[in-house]
Design a protein around this motif. Structure first.
Motif, PDB file in Angstrom:
ATOM      1  N   HIS A 161      -3.125   4.063  -9.115  1.00  0.00           N
ATOM      2  CA  HIS A 161      -2.588   2.717  -9.318  1.00  0.00           C
ATOM      3  C   HIS A 161      -1.088   2.704  -9.532  1.00  0.00           C
ATOM      4  N   ALA A 191       4.146   1.371  -0.875  1.00  0.00           N
ATOM      5  CA  ALA A 191       4.993   1.400  -2.079  1.00  0.00           C
ATOM      6  C   ALA A 191       4.216   1.904  -3.290  1.00  0.00           C
ATOM      7  N   ASN A 195       0.835  -1.206   0.000  1.00  0.00           N
ATOM      8  CA  ASN A 195       0.000   0.000   0.000  1.00  0.00           C
ATOM      9  C   ASN A 195       0.869   1.256   0.000  1.00  0.00           C
ATOM     10  N   GLY A 220      -4.720   4.673  -2.811  1.00  0.00           N
ATOM     11  CA  GLY A 220      -5.798   5.645  -2.557  1.00  0.00           C
ATOM     12  C   GLY A 220      -6.971   4.960  -1.865  1.00  0.00           C
ATOM     13  N   ASN A 265      13.778  -3.737  -8.507  1.00  0.00           N
ATOM     14  CA  ASN A 265      12.643  -3.755  -9.439  1.00  0.00           C
ATOM     15  C   ASN A 265      12.965  -3.073 -10.774  1.00  0.00           C
TER      16      ASN A 265
END
Ligand SMILES: Cc1cc2nc3c(=O)[nH]c(=O)nc-3n(C[C@H](O)[C@H](O)[C@H](O)COP(=O)(O)OP(=O)(O)OC[C@H]3O[C@@H](n4cnc5c(N)ncnc54)[C@H](O)[C@@H]3O)c2cc1C
Length: 481
Positions: A437, A156, A154, A160, A473
């Protein structure tokens, strides 16, 4: 867009790296069996399939640090995972390892007087809410995936959800953060201070960074007074202009007690009525738009039902709404929320769906919906716009369902073309192409298209400084090329 398959890289860990990882976290916490890796290679929407050599599940911050140090020495990419509910492919591994936070799941402290809770990254969001509730407090972050997403995920993604209107995004709910940096050092910032003006606010760099700068291992979160009463209503409206005017009306009349204001288009409601078992029509005639309104108060004797009635009666007299229902029980309120939260599931039953997570100044929402609907309908006759979302935040999920009877794969192949049409209109109106998102892998090119060169330069500089070996990542959010 069709499923983006990964080239098969790094399917097997070098033996010395495997040994080192097993020594760091225990053999059971290093998963290498192909079938057990599968859930970690795919993402929620089935748009991406990646590949990884192992899933590593450290149980403490020190173990996370050891894992990161091993990977840094070996130049092995690390993709952090929480609940893997992200919607932009941010958790899709492209080689290397997945670092799962599932075992970092302790609630370290709850300080009732300071109104804070300190949790590890792998605590499931619903468990944070529950722990707060048991202490007669509220942790307000709330979204439909709360039963499986984890607080590290949430943060990272700077999630919302439905409580932003009253309490802000995830980043507004954090006081302190503990992060393992890309070289394995631990940045300990678990402060519960509400005032601390001591230089750069480092935690905010990692919130919303989608695993590209470090691994969030724990956080100090804000708690709030628990609402004692709430009322939920659904209003029927003739058009989206009326919905924006209704928001102004509710905001003026209800102020702080206005805690949710969610838009549901007629087509979204129609899909729910058709495909979600147990959902019943709230109105005699399905309206072009509905708005779900929630008022909440921390004062037990606040007459919210009367306030909602008065507010809706005034709106009716002003010609803003055509009809309204006020939930008379928790069961009825839950049924109204179910209608709102079932839209993505109902949309799945209608075939391919292209998602656009747009935000705009509230005043520009009607122009956006009008212009974008026309543009996509011109581009693809028969396409079905399914607009809904957190209207009070100016956040519209402007989803597109395939034309009835169309071939799903060829519709999804039009993703980039349609996304561009929609994003261009949103950006021209001062909006954003990704409200909540994030960027992940899905929107890397879109970010490059719309962010200024200066902003991209600053992002690249931060990435290079914090992750010079590009192991955190890689390929997500910002690409240094
Ligand atoms: C049904 C449904 C409804 C949703 N509703 C909303 C909504 O209303 N609002 C909203 O904003 N989102 C929503 N989402 C998206 C998603 O739930 C959120 O993005 C959520 O915050 C992701 O949490 P997660 O634990 O599943 O993260 P993951 O999917 O596991 O990871 C997401 C990203 O964060 C990174 N990451 C995960 N954990 C860490 C960590 N500890 N440290 C560093 N990086 C990390 C990953 O590498 C990845 O890039 C919804 C998703 C679903 C399936």
């Amino acid at each position: 867009m069709t499923t983006r398959e990964a080239p098969h890289v790094d399917a097997v860990l070098p033996p010395d790296v495997l040994d080192a990882l097993q020594a760091a976290v225990g053999a059971k916490a290093v998963i290498v069996a192909a079938d057990a890796l599968e859930p970690y290679r795919i993402e929620e929407r089935g748009l991406f399939r990646g590949t990884c050599a192992a899933v590593v599940q450290p149980a403490t911050t020190e173990e996370v640090a050891a894992v990161v140090r091993i990977c840094a020495a070996a130049g092995l990419p690390i993709v952090p995972h929480g609940g893997n509910t992200g919607l932009v492919g941010g958790g899709v591994p492209r080689g290397g390892i997945v670092l799962s936070t599932a075992r970092l799941n302790r609630i370290r402290a709850l300080d009732a007087a300071n109104r804070t809770i300190t949790v590890e990254a792998g605590v499931i969001l619903a468990d944070v809410q529950r722990a707060a509730d048991e202490a007669d407090a509220l942790f307000p972050l709330s979204l439909a995936a709360e039963g499986s997403c984890r607080i590290g995920g949430n943060l990272a993604t700077n999630a919302g959800g439905i409580a932003v209107l009253r309490y802000g995004n995830a980043r507004d709910l954090v006081l302190g953060l503990e992060v393992v940096l890309a070289d394995g050092r631990i940045l300990s910032g678990l402060s519960g201070l509400r005032k601390d003006n001591t230089g750069y606010d480092l935690k905010q760099l990692f919130i919303g960074s989608e695993g590209t700068l470090g691994v969030i291992t724990a956080a100090v979160l804000k708690l709030f007074a628990k609402p004692k009463v709430s009322v939920t209503a659904l209003a029927a409206l003739g058009n989206v202009e009326a919905a924006v005017a209704l928001f102004q009306h509710c905001n003026a009349a209800a102020g702080d007690s206005l805690s949710a204001f969610e838009l549901i288009s007629g087509r979204a409601m129609d899909f729910c009525l058709q495909h979600i078992p147990g959902v019943t029509p709230p109105f005699d005639r399905p309206p072009p738009y509905s708005v779900l309104i929630q008022l909440a108060s921390t004062r037990a004797n606040d007459p919210l039902a009367e306030a909602a009635e008065a507010l809706l009666a005034d709106a009716f007299e002003a010609g803003l709404i055509e009809d309204a229902v006020i939930a008379a029980s928790d069961a009825q309120a839950n049924a109204l929320w179910r209608l709102r939260e079932s839209i993505p599931e109902a949309q799945k039953a209608e075939g391919g769906s292209i998602k656009n997570d747009i935000s705009l100044p509230l005043s520009a929402v009607p122009t956006f919906i009008g212009e974008a609907s026309k543009a996509v309908e011109d581009a693809m006759p028969g396409i079905r716009v399914v607009a809904f979302g957190h209207l009070g935040d100016g956040n519209i999920h402007f989803n597109l369902s395939q034309p009835v009877g169309a071939d799903r794969a060829s519709f999804m192949a039009a993703w980039d073309r349609l996304e561009r049409i929609v994003s261009d209109i949103a950006m021209a109106l001062g909006g954003s192409f990704s409200a909540e998102h994030g960027i992940g892998e899905l929107k890397v090119d879109v970010l490059r298209r719309y962010k200024s060169e200066v902003a991209l330069d600053v992002m690249r500089a931060i990435k290079r400084t914090l992750d010079p070996k590009n192991i955190m990542n890689p390929g997500k959010v910002i690409i240094d090329a």
